[in-house]
Design a protein around this motif. Structure first.
Motif, mmCIF file in Angstrom:
data_model
loop_
_atom_site.group_PDB
_atom_site.id
_atom_site.type_symbol
_atom_site.label_atom_id
_atom_site.label_comp_id
_atom_site.label_asym_id
_atom_site.label_seq_id
_atom_site.Cartn_x
_atom_site.Cartn_y
_atom_site.Cartn_z
ATOM 1 N N GLY A 1 -4.579 -10.291 4.587
ATOM 2 C CA GLY A 1 -4.752 -8.849 4.500
ATOM 3 C C GLY A 1 -3.446 -8.091 4.371
ATOM 4 O O GLY A 1 -3.443 -6.896 4.063
ATOM 5 N N CYS B 1 -6.265 -7.063 -1.296
ATOM 6 C CA CYS B 1 -6.503 -8.167 -0.360
ATOM 7 C C CYS B 1 -6.865 -7.637 1.020
ATOM 8 O O CYS B 1 -7.721 -8.191 1.712
ATOM 9 C CB CYS B 1 -5.267 -9.061 -0.267
ATOM 10 S SG CYS B 1 -4.986 -10.096 -1.724
ATOM 11 N N ASN B 2 -6.213 -6.551 1.424
ATOM 12 C CA ASN B 2 -6.513 -5.951 2.722
ATOM 13 C C ASN B 2 -7.946 -5.446 2.774
ATOM 14 O O ASN B 2 -8.652 -5.619 3.779
ATOM 15 C CB ASN B 2 -5.538 -4.808 2.999
ATOM 16 C CG ASN B 2 -5.826 -4.102 4.316
ATOM 17 O OD1 ASN B 2 -6.387 -3.017 4.337
ATOM 18 N ND2 ASN B 2 -5.443 -4.741 5.405
ATOM 19 N N ALA C 1 -10.210 -8.525 2.900
ATOM 20 C CA ALA C 1 -10.084 -9.230 4.179
ATOM 21 C C ALA C 1 -10.691 -8.448 5.332
ATOM 22 O O ALA C 1 -10.905 -9.000 6.408
ATOM 23 C CB ALA C 1 -8.613 -9.524 4.471
ATOM 24 N N SER C 2 -10.962 -7.167 5.124
ATOM 25 C CA SER C 2 -11.577 -6.339 6.165
ATOM 26 C C SER C 2 -13.094 -6.298 6.038
ATOM 27 O O SER C 2 -13.759 -5.586 6.801
ATOM 28 C CB SER C 2 -11.016 -4.910 6.092
ATOM 29 O OG SER C 2 -9.621 -4.904 6.294
ATOM 30 N N TYR D 1 -1.328 -4.301 11.664
ATOM 31 C CA TYR D 1 -1.178 -4.133 10.223
ATOM 32 C C TYR D 1 -0.114 -3.081 9.932
ATOM 33 O O TYR D 1 0.006 -2.093 10.649
ATOM 34 C CB TYR D 1 -2.496 -3.671 9.592
ATOM 35 C CG TYR D 1 -3.496 -4.764 9.410
ATOM 36 C CD1 TYR D 1 -3.462 -5.575 8.284
ATOM 37 C CD2 TYR D 1 -4.466 -5.006 10.367
ATOM 38 C CE1 TYR D 1 -4.387 -6.584 8.108
ATOM 39 C CE2 TYR D 1 -5.391 -6.022 10.198
ATOM 40 C CZ TYR D 1 -5.353 -6.798 9.064
ATOM 41 O OH TYR D 1 -6.262 -7.799 8.903
#
Length: 293
Positions: free
Chosen positions: A139, A145-146, A149-150, A288
């Protein structure tokens, strides 16, 4: 009882460095080993640690993630603090060359790919094969991607694997059979769709010391050693030992490092309480960068 050199080799750090998803953790382990263990071990083990440090830098260009670069920087700082002058200079030179190659490869890759990105549903499917720590790490790569990935469904799966009862995140069970988990994951109720499973997992994970996994390592009672974990199970092949019967005790990065000098039985019998340093690692797992939140 095995000696420090044998226990270090059993950690298989060199092998882990060659696997992209384990590279950051392996670098962090090496970093702590340099700072806490390097000056206390025989010269032959010092040589192995130094060679693995150089290997980590040489492999960096092939690991195209910010998390890997950050871990390599941390390793460099430890090398500068722990290594003698000649070896330190070699490590610095190797790191600089690796960073140049890394930047060139990143630039070439961007020019080759242009603005083409995988669809979100494809990313979510790919990420469904990752373990929890790898999912957190991926992420950090990019905005897309974040976002993938969430995905709540991914964290629904991990919640079921870690805590068992995925119908209600306020009620957790320590153990659940694979059949029960599969049944839970097939249910797509309205209540489940309204739950932010990533946040539910985060709250349960931080609040449950027995489930904290700060290093993707565990002490396997069958192997009598610290091993890499795959989905909370020992990654080594056990003849006649079913995954659900494995005796796994989660360990922190600091316990991994101390294992080199200590008797393995001390880890097996140690308290489940986490140190302040372990709390920091656990909290940082969810830290993050601001621009990705």
């Amino acid at each position: 009882m095995s000696n420090p050199t044998k226990r270090y080799q059993n950690l298989a750090i060199n092998e882990a460095l060659s696997r992209i998803y384990r590279y950051p953790i392996a670098c962090k382990e090496l970093s702590l080993i340099l700072r806490r263990v390097y000056n206390k071990v025989p010269k032959n083990l010092q040589s192995l640690i130094f060679q693995d440090t150089l290997t980590a830098f040489r492999l960096l260009p092939g690991v195209q993630t910010c998390n890997a670069v950050s871990a390599a920087h941390l390793l460099l700082q430890s090398a500068e603090a722990a290594l003698p002058k000649q070896k330190k200079n070699l490590a610095i030179t190797e790191f600089k060359q690796a960073m140049v190659a890394h930047k060139r490869r990143c630039k070439a890759r961007q020019e080759e790919e242009g603005s083409v990105q995988l669809p979100q549903d494809v990313l979510v499917h790919v990420f469904s094969f990752l373990d929890m720590q790898s999912l957190v790490s991926v992420g950090l790569v990019s905005w897309s991607c974040n976002l993938a990935a969430s995905d709540s469904h991914l964290w629904h799966t991990h919640y079921a694997i870690f805590f068992g009862n995925s119908d209600n995140p306020s009620k957790t069970k320590e153990q659940n059979s694979r059949r029960e988990i599969d049944t839970l994951l097939k249910e797509d109720t309205t209540a489940n769709s309204c739950i932010d499973w990533r946040e539910a997992f985060k709250r349960a994970y931080i609040g449950n010391s027995s489930k904290k996994l700060t290093s993707n390592r565990g002490f396997c009672g069958h192997c009598n050693a610290i091993v890499w974990l795959d989905n909370l199970k020992c990654s080594n092949t056990h003849c006649g030992v079913k995954p659900q019967n494995q005796q796994i005790k989660f360990v922190s990065l600091y316990q991994v490092v101390d294992y080199i000098l200590d008797d393995p039985s001390s880890i097996a019998s140690s308290s489940d309480s986490d140190s302040e340093s372990d709390e920091e690692f656990s909290t940082s797992l969810w830290a993050y960068p601001k621009h990705l939140q």
